[in-house]
Scaffold this motif. Sequence first.
Motif, short mmCIF file in Angstrom:
data_model
loop_
_atom_site.label_atom_id
_atom_site.label_comp_id
_atom_site.label_asym_id
_atom_site.label_seq_id
_atom_site.Cartn_x
_atom_site.Cartn_y
_atom_site.Cartn_z
N ILE A 1 -29.08 -43.85 -6.03
CA ILE A 1 -28.89 -42.70 -6.91
C ILE A 1 -29.63 -42.97 -8.23
O ILE A 1 -29.31 -43.92 -8.94
N GLU B 1 -31.16 -38.23 -1.77
CA GLU B 1 -30.16 -38.39 -2.83
C GLU B 1 -29.22 -37.17 -2.88
O GLU B 1 -28.00 -37.32 -3.00
N ILE C 1 -20.56 -37.37 -0.76
CA ILE C 1 -19.61 -37.99 -1.69
C ILE C 1 -18.69 -36.94 -2.31
O ILE C 1 -17.47 -37.15 -2.43
N THR D 1 -23.55 -48.14 -9.82
CA THR D 1 -23.03 -48.83 -8.63
C THR D 1 -23.85 -48.58 -7.36
O THR D 1 -23.71 -49.33 -6.40
N ASP D 2 -24.70 -47.55 -7.36
CA ASP D 2 -25.46 -47.21 -6.16
C ASP D 2 -26.95 -47.16 -6.50
O ASP D 2 -27.40 -46.26 -7.23
N ARG E 1 -16.06 -40.32 -10.26
CA ARG E 1 -16.90 -40.83 -9.15
C ARG E 1 -18.38 -40.68 -9.46
O ARG E 1 -19.17 -41.61 -9.24
N LEU E 2 -18.82 -39.53 -9.96
CA LEU E 2 -20.24 -39.30 -10.18
C LEU E 2 -20.76 -40.04 -11.41
O LEU E 2 -21.93 -40.45 -11.45
N ASP F 1 -19.97 -42.99 -12.32
CA ASP F 1 -20.16 -44.41 -11.98
C ASP F 1 -21.33 -44.65 -11.03
O ASP F 1 -21.79 -45.80 -10.88
N MET F 2 -21.83 -43.61 -10.39
CA MET F 2 -22.81 -43.82 -9.33
C MET F 2 -24.15 -44.43 -9.78
O MET F 2 -24.67 -45.31 -9.11
N GLN G 1 -26.75 -37.30 -0.05
CA GLN G 1 -25.71 -38.30 -0.27
C GLN G 1 -24.67 -37.78 -1.28
O GLN G 1 -23.46 -37.98 -1.10
N ILE G 2 -25.14 -37.12 -2.32
CA ILE G 2 -24.21 -36.54 -3.30
C ILE G 2 -23.29 -35.51 -2.64
O ILE G 2 -22.09 -35.44 -2.91
#
Length: 257
Positions: free
Chosen positions: A106, A57, A64, A102-103, A95-96, A98-99, A60-61
């Motif tokens: 995360i 995780e 992004i 949406t993901d 962006r962060l 909403d993660m 990935q952050i």
Amino acid sequence: MFSLIQRFDTTPDPIPEDIDLPSFAAPAHGEAFDFTAAVRLSWRPGGRRGLWPDRAELDQIDRIVRRTVRATTRGHSVFEVEAAETAVGRALKQRLDDMPRTDPEIVCRWSAHAELALPEEARQVRRDHLNKMYRIEARALETRLRVDKLRENGEVWKTLLREAGTDSFARYAVRLAAGAEDGEVAGTVEQMLDQSRKDAEELLLLVAKITEAQRTADVHDIVLASDKALRTAFERLGIPLPQSDPDAMFGSLDEVS
């Protein structure tokens, strides 16, 4: 480039709540210059998988965040670092936030604070520009102060000239003020007294001339001649004349005629 998984797998310690990512280049508008971006990540539990994020995780952050920062800085000039930094902060937050929805990978809630720095070439250009602007503003301020001082001095001189036009002593006062340190006070006072004496003598001569002119003028003859002319005109026009008063100042008009 090593991934964050590789970096954090070397220690069994849990991931800290605040993480400073290694600085990276973020291209500015036009691709001629790059910002240097420094980002600090923070996280808090999301409630779906324990209290700690795993290494995948975090990696990935990291990706992004880098993509978001670079995509945002491309829309800003390298000489507008403040505006670019503000835009990056907004983009990262959106962006962060909403993660987690949406993901599915995360599970924690992340936030990031980014700071942008100028490359040395852009810094030098900005220094030169600021130096030029400072010199221009300094000259403008100097000119404004000089004009204000000239205006003040002009008012002083106008006041002095107005006084000099109505006061005969004004010019001597100026001489006394200017010559006090040079010991010319006595000479100035002597000139003033001489001029005053000369002006008085000229005034007396003028009064004497006027008096003499009035004394020698035959006012009696002028009045009699005027009266005689008036009576002659009346006689030619056939207008009857009044009898003269024997007690009048000019006597009998018959005597005059």
